[in-house]
Design a protein around this motif. Sequence first.
Motif, PDB file in Angstrom:
ATOM      1  N   ALA A 180       0.835  -1.204   0.000  1.00 59.87           N
ATOM      2  CA  ALA A 180       0.000   0.000   0.000  1.00 59.87           C
ATOM      3  C   ALA A 180       0.868   1.251   0.000  1.00 59.87           C
ATOM      4  O   ALA A 180       0.595   2.215  -0.714  1.00 59.87           O
ATOM      5  N   VAL A 181       1.935   1.236   0.777  1.00 63.62           N
ATOM      6  CA  VAL A 181       2.841   2.385   0.831  1.00 63.62           C
ATOM      7  C   VAL A 181       3.599   2.536  -0.484  1.00 63.62           C
ATOM      8  O   VAL A 181       3.714   3.640  -1.026  1.00 63.62           O
ATOM      9  N   LEU A 182       4.104   1.432  -1.013  1.00 60.77           N
ATOM     10  CA  LEU A 182       4.895   1.488  -2.244  1.00 60.77           C
ATOM     11  C   LEU A 182       4.083   1.943  -3.456  1.00 60.77           C
ATOM     12  O   LEU A 182       4.632   2.540  -4.374  1.00 60.77           O
ATOM     13  N   SER A 183       2.782   1.683  -3.446  1.00 61.99           N
ATOM     14  CA  SER A 183       1.960   2.045  -4.599  1.00 61.99           C
ATOM     15  C   SER A 183       1.189   3.350  -4.389  1.00 61.99           C
ATOM     16  O   SER A 183       0.469   3.782  -5.284  1.00 61.99           O
ATOM     17  N   ALA A 184       1.349   3.996  -3.250  1.00 60.34           N
ATOM     18  CA  ALA A 184       0.586   5.209  -2.942  1.00 60.34           C
ATOM     19  C   ALA A 184       1.143   6.422  -3.684  1.00 60.34           C
ATOM     20  O   ALA A 184       2.348   6.532  -3.919  1.00 60.34           O
ATOM     21  N   THR A 185       0.249   7.338  -4.027  1.00 54.80           N
ATOM     22  CA  THR A 185       0.653   8.610  -4.616  1.00 54.80           C
ATOM     23  C   THR A 185       1.281   9.475  -3.518  1.00 54.80           C
ATOM     24  O   THR A 185       1.087   9.207  -2.322  1.00 54.80           O
ATOM     25  N   PRO A 186       2.014  10.526  -3.874  1.00 53.19           N
ATOM     26  CA  PRO A 186       2.574  11.414  -2.853  1.00 53.19           C
ATOM     27  C   PRO A 186       1.499  11.994  -1.924  1.00 53.19           C
ATOM     28  O   PRO A 186       1.708  12.087  -0.716  1.00 53.19           O
ATOM     29  N   ALA A 187       0.359  12.367  -2.483  1.00 55.28           N
ATOM     30  CA  ALA A 187      -0.717  12.917  -1.651  1.00 55.28           C
ATOM     31  C   ALA A 187      -1.224  11.867  -0.675  1.00 55.28           C
ATOM     32  O   ALA A 187      -1.468  12.164   0.503  1.00 55.28           O
ATOM     33  N   ARG A 188      -1.366  10.632  -1.129  1.00 55.84           N
ATOM     34  CA  ARG A 188      -1.840   9.563  -0.247  1.00 55.84           C
ATOM     35  C   ARG A 188      -0.794   9.251   0.814  1.00 55.84           C
ATOM     36  O   ARG A 188      -1.138   8.996   1.979  1.00 55.84           O
ATOM     37  N   PRO A 216      -6.044  15.192  -8.679  1.00 50.31           N
ATOM     38  CA  PRO A 216      -6.503  14.131  -9.593  1.00 50.31           C
ATOM     39  C   PRO A 216      -5.653  12.882  -9.433  1.00 50.31           C
ATOM     40  O   PRO A 216      -4.431  12.954  -9.307  1.00 50.31           O
ATOM     41  N   VAL A 217      -6.299  11.735  -9.422  1.00 49.49           N
ATOM     42  CA  VAL A 217      -5.594  10.465  -9.262  1.00 49.49           C
ATOM     43  C   VAL A 217      -4.869  10.092 -10.544  1.00 49.49           C
ATOM     44  O   VAL A 217      -3.740   9.651 -10.518  1.00 49.49           O
ATOM     45  N   GLN A 218      -5.494  10.282 -11.700  1.00 50.54           N
ATOM     46  CA  GLN A 218      -4.858   9.935 -12.966  1.00 50.54           C
ATOM     47  C   GLN A 218      -3.671  10.853 -13.215  1.00 50.54           C
ATOM     48  O   GLN A 218      -3.751  12.054 -13.018  1.00 50.54           O
ATOM     49  N   GLY A 219      -2.577  10.275 -13.577  1.00 50.18           N
ATOM     50  CA  GLY A 219      -1.394  11.059 -13.900  1.00 50.18           C
ATOM     51  C   GLY A 219      -0.586  11.456 -12.688  1.00 50.18           C
ATOM     52  O   GLY A 219       0.454  12.064 -12.820  1.00 50.18           O
ATOM     53  N   THR A 240       2.655  18.246  -6.340  1.00 50.75           N
ATOM     54  CA  THR A 240       1.539  17.869  -5.508  1.00 50.75           C
ATOM     55  C   THR A 240       1.746  18.289  -4.062  1.00 50.75           C
ATOM     56  O   THR A 240       2.668  17.849  -3.402  1.00 50.75           O
ATOM     57  N   LEU A 241       0.894  19.157  -3.574  1.00 49.18           N
ATOM     58  CA  LEU A 241       0.819  19.563  -2.179  1.00 49.18           C
ATOM     59  C   LEU A 241       2.104  20.180  -1.625  1.00 49.18           C
ATOM     60  O   LEU A 241       2.246  20.323  -0.429  1.00 49.18           O
TER      61      LEU A 241
END
Length: 147
Positions: free
Chosen positions: A18-26, A128-131, A143-144
């Motif tokens: 979950a951590v490895l696949s998370a976006t920077p915002a997540r 946005p999640v895409q991209g 991002t953020l």
Amino acid sequence: MSLTYGMAAKRAEYARNAVLSATPARLLTMLYDRLLLDLSRAEAAQLAANWPVASENLVHAQAIVSELTGTLRTDVWDGAENLKALYAYSLTTMMDANIHRSPERTRECIDLLEPLRLAWHEAAAQVPVQGATPSAAMTPGGTLGVG
């Protein structure tokens, strides 16, 4: 291998993925969620006079704030210096809460950081999640403002 160990290993693998696949915002919101969980656990342990558990959670919370401080992009966001000062104050307060076994100081950190956790969750929901890629957070205007 016991059933309990196998389940714990699967849970750890799931969390790692979950951590490895998370976006920077997540990732940012995950850090804030864990930070507030640590502080809540520390406060509960302090109120129960369970000092080792309180200390362990406060030390982990400090590590998270240190990570948040280290990833703050002061060159991207005008408010970053103020947030950096708030992180420094929080670190000092957590250390004081640990040294003096003060649930009041731990509560002060919770009250200070919980609104930020909520604000970051709201901000992350607008990204946005895409991209969204980890490299997006590393570029100016990323991002953020963290990366």
